[in-house]
Design a protein around this motif. Sequence first.
Motif, PDB file in Angstrom:
ATOM      1  N   ARG A   1       0.680  -1.218   0.008  1.00 33.77           N
ATOM      2  CA  ARG A   1       0.021   0.109  -0.086  1.00 33.77           C
ATOM      3  C   ARG A   1       0.950   1.226   0.127  1.00 33.77           C
ATOM      4  NH1 ARG A   1      -2.859  -3.463  -0.967  1.00 33.77           N
ATOM      5  NH2 ARG A   1      -4.997  -4.128  -0.093  1.00 33.77           N
ATOM      6  N   PRO A   2       0.393   2.453  -0.480  1.00 32.30           N
ATOM      7  CA  PRO A   2       1.195   3.655  -0.424  1.00 32.30           C
ATOM      8  C   PRO A   2       1.368   4.483   0.995  1.00 32.30           C
ATOM      9  CG  PRO A   2      -1.173   4.268  -1.418  1.00 32.30           C
ATOM     10  CD  PRO A   2      -1.108   2.561  -1.184  1.00 32.30           C
ATOM     11  N   LYS A   3       1.947   3.581   1.893  1.00 34.90           N
ATOM     12  CA  LYS A   3       2.414   3.971   3.094  1.00 34.90           C
ATOM     13  C   LYS A   3       3.457   4.861   3.076  1.00 34.90           C
ATOM     14  CE  LYS A   3       0.378  -0.078   5.378  1.00 34.90           C
ATOM     15  NZ  LYS A   3       0.778  -1.037   6.245  1.00 34.90           N
TER      16      LYS A   3
ATOM     17  N   ALA B   1      10.901   5.112   0.635  1.00 33.41           N
ATOM     18  CA  ALA B   1      11.730   4.049  -0.165  1.00 33.41           C
ATOM     19  C   ALA B   1      11.812   4.422  -1.637  1.00 33.41           C
ATOM     20  CB  ALA B   1      11.519   2.585   0.534  1.00 33.41           C
ATOM     21  N   HIS B   2      10.638   4.154  -2.419  1.00 31.98           N
ATOM     22  CA  HIS B   2      10.386   4.465  -3.614  1.00 31.98           C
ATOM     23  C   HIS B   2      11.206   5.540  -4.162  1.00 31.98           C
ATOM     24  CE1 HIS B   2       8.699   3.618  -7.534  1.00 31.98           C
ATOM     25  NE2 HIS B   2       8.578   4.875  -7.507  1.00 31.98           N
ATOM     26  N   GLN B   3      10.990   6.957  -3.445  1.00 27.89           N
ATOM     27  CA  GLN B   3      11.449   7.975  -3.990  1.00 27.89           C
ATOM     28  C   GLN B   3      13.054   8.012  -3.798  1.00 27.89           C
ATOM     29  OE1 GLN B   3       9.787  10.257  -5.774  1.00 27.89           O
ATOM     30  NE2 GLN B   3      11.209  11.953  -5.553  1.00 27.89           N
TER      31      GLN B   3
ATOM     32  N   VAL C   1      17.522   8.563 -15.406  1.00 26.26           N
ATOM     33  CA  VAL C   1      16.683   7.547 -14.957  1.00 26.26           C
ATOM     34  C   VAL C   1      15.249   7.832 -15.545  1.00 26.26           C
ATOM     35  CG1 VAL C   1      15.932   8.998 -12.949  1.00 26.26           C
ATOM     36  CG2 VAL C   1      15.741   6.465 -12.829  1.00 26.26           C
ATOM     37  N   LEU C   2      14.586   6.552 -15.965  1.00 26.01           N
ATOM     38  CA  LEU C   2      13.255   6.652 -15.999  1.00 26.01           C
ATOM     39  C   LEU C   2      12.429   6.071 -14.739  1.00 26.01           C
ATOM     40  CD1 LEU C   2      13.134   4.955 -19.594  1.00 26.01           C
ATOM     41  CD2 LEU C   2      13.481   7.460 -18.929  1.00 26.01           C
ATOM     42  N   PRO C   3      11.755   6.850 -14.123  1.00 22.52           N
ATOM     43  CA  PRO C   3      11.218   6.431 -12.905  1.00 22.52           C
ATOM     44  C   PRO C   3       9.761   5.990 -13.042  1.00 22.52           C
ATOM     45  CG  PRO C   3      11.154   8.940 -13.240  1.00 22.52           C
ATOM     46  CD  PRO C   3      11.852   8.300 -14.398  1.00 22.52           C
ATOM     47  N   LEU C   4       9.761   4.977 -12.572  1.00 21.68           N
ATOM     48  CA  LEU C   4       8.222   4.212 -12.650  1.00 21.68           C
ATOM     49  C   LEU C   4       7.358   4.787 -11.677  1.00 21.68           C
ATOM     50  CD1 LEU C   4      10.000   2.470 -14.494  1.00 21.68           C
ATOM     51  CD2 LEU C   4       8.418   0.753 -14.029  1.00 21.68           C
ATOM     52  N   GLN C   5       6.159   4.801 -11.657  1.00 19.49           N
ATOM     53  CA  GLN C   5       5.119   5.267 -10.499  1.00 19.49           C
ATOM     54  C   GLN C   5       5.233   4.142  -9.467  1.00 19.49           C
ATOM     55  OE1 GLN C   5       3.658   8.253 -10.256  1.00 19.49           O
ATOM     56  NE2 GLN C   5       4.108   8.968 -12.247  1.00 19.49           N
ATOM     57  N   PHE C   6       4.952   4.619  -8.460  1.00 16.69           N
ATOM     58  CA  PHE C   6       4.975   3.691  -7.079  1.00 16.69           C
ATOM     59  C   PHE C   6       3.839   2.769  -7.458  1.00 16.69           C
ATOM     60  CE2 PHE C   6       2.876   2.344  -3.299  1.00 16.69           C
ATOM     61  CZ  PHE C   6       3.779   1.968  -2.374  1.00 16.69           C
ATOM     62  N   GLY C   7       4.297   1.284  -7.152  1.00 12.92           N
ATOM     63  CA  GLY C   7       3.271   0.252  -7.331  1.00 12.92           C
ATOM     64  C   GLY C   7       3.550  -0.733  -8.453  1.00 12.92           C
ATOM     65  N   PHE C   8       4.293  -0.379  -9.348  1.00  9.72           N
ATOM     66  CA  PHE C   8       4.678  -0.968 -10.590  1.00  9.72           C
ATOM     67  C   PHE C   8       5.008  -2.472 -10.151  1.00  9.72           C
ATOM     68  CE2 PHE C   8       6.470  -2.812 -14.504  1.00  9.72           C
ATOM     69  CZ  PHE C   8       5.413  -2.616 -15.505  1.00  9.72           C
TER      70      PHE C   8
ATOM     71  N   GLY D   1      10.142  21.018  -6.840  1.00  9.07           N
ATOM     72  CA  GLY D   1      11.276  20.416  -7.707  1.00  9.07           C
ATOM     73  C   GLY D   1      12.597  20.846  -7.132  1.00  9.07           C
ATOM     74  N   PRO D   2      13.916  20.161  -7.490  1.00  8.61           N
ATOM     75  CA  PRO D   2      13.676  19.241  -8.722  1.00  8.61           C
ATOM     76  C   PRO D   2      13.139  18.080  -8.515  1.00  8.61           C
ATOM     77  CG  PRO D   2      16.036  19.438  -7.747  1.00  8.61           C
ATOM     78  CD  PRO D   2      15.079  20.259  -7.090  1.00  8.61           C
ATOM     79  N   LEU D   3      12.585  17.208  -9.172  1.00  6.94           N
ATOM     80  CA  LEU D   3      11.847  15.966  -9.245  1.00  6.94           C
ATOM     81  C   LEU D   3      12.453  15.101 -10.066  1.00  6.94           C
ATOM     82  CD1 LEU D   3       8.320  17.235  -8.830  1.00  6.94           C
ATOM     83  CD2 LEU D   3       9.521  16.217  -7.092  1.00  6.94           C
ATOM     84  N   PRO D   4      12.380  13.770  -9.990  1.00 10.11           N
ATOM     85  CA  PRO D   4      12.703  12.800 -11.063  1.00 10.11           C
ATOM     86  C   PRO D   4      11.550  13.011 -12.063  1.00 10.11           C
ATOM     87  CG  PRO D   4      12.813  11.691  -8.866  1.00 10.11           C
ATOM     88  CD  PRO D   4      12.166  12.970  -8.640  1.00 10.11           C
ATOM     89  N   ALA D   5      11.763  12.699 -13.427  1.00  8.78           N
ATOM     90  CA  ALA D   5      11.005  13.122 -14.649  1.00  8.78           C
ATOM     91  C   ALA D   5       9.735  12.129 -14.816  1.00  8.78           C
ATOM     92  CB  ALA D   5      11.810  13.212 -15.968  1.00  8.78           C
ATOM     93  N   TYR D   6       8.895  11.902 -13.754  1.00 10.66           N
ATOM     94  CA  TYR D   6       7.843  10.990 -13.721  1.00 10.66           C
ATOM     95  C   TYR D   6       6.977  11.259 -14.788  1.00 10.66           C
ATOM     96  CZ  TYR D   6       8.868   9.116  -8.920  1.00 10.66           C
ATOM     97  OH  TYR D   6       9.251   8.697  -7.910  1.00 10.66           O
TER      98      TYR D   6
END
Length: 237
Positions: free
Chosen positions: A50-52, A58-60, A72-79, A229-234
Motif C-alpha cells: 500500500r502507498p504508506k 523508499a521508492h522516492q 533515470v526513467l522513474p516508474l510510478q509507485f506500485g508497478f 522540484g527538482p523531481l525525477p521526471a515522472y
Amino acid sequence: MAVYVYSIVAATHPQRLDDLDGVGNPPTNLRTVGTDKLAAVVSDAPEDLRPKRRDLGAHQAVQERLMADGTVLPLQFGFTTQDDDAVRAVLEDRKDEFTERLGALENCVEYHLKAAQSEDALLREILLESDEARGLNEEIRSGNSSPDLSFALGELVSREVQERQDRLAAGVLDALRGFAREERPSQATGNDFLSVSFLVQRDKEQSFLSEERGLAKELGEDFDLRLVGPLPAYSFV
C-alpha cells in the motif's frame, strides 16, 4: 515471486544502491536486472503493498539516488510484474523506446508548477473592468431580486473567470517554456488555473527558477504560484 520495479537506467549507470532499502516491511533488498543496454532496479514485491509513507519514501529515495548519478526513467509507485525474466524481456523488447527516452531526459529534471488567483481579487477585477458585470451587480444590489439578473450575472462571471484564467495560464507558460525542453499540462483542480510539469535542462535550471520568482513577484500577492522540484521526471517517461 512477483517483482517490484522502481526505475530503468542505462547499463552504464553507476547504480549505487548498497545503502538503500526497498519497499515493504521488513524492507526488501534492491537488485538490478539487466540487458546489454539497459538495467531495471527491482526488489521482491511485498504482499498487500500500500502507498504508506515509509514505502513511498523508499521508492522516492531510489529515484533520487539514481537521479544524482545519471539519467533515470522513474516508474510510478506500485508497478509490479511476474519475475526477473519478465523484466528482462520488456527491457529487450522496448530497448529502442527506453533508450530514446533516456536520451531525451539526459541532464534534465522535472519541476511542477501550480498557480491560483484569489477568488475575491478575481471577482473585484471582473466587476472593475466589465461594464456589463458591474451594471448587473449594481442593479441587483439596488433591490432588483429578479432571478434572471442573478442568473445572467452568474453566467457572465463564469465566462469571464474562464477567459481570464486561460489568458493567465497562457502567459505563465509563455514566460517559462523557453527554459524547458518539454512541458506536460495536467488538469488544474480547486482554485488553480494552471497545473503543469516542465522538463528543465540542468544548465537552464537557475534561469528557470529566476524567471519563476520574477513572474510570481510581477503577478503580486493575489496570486499563489507553487513550484515543486527538482523531481525525477515522472511526467516525461
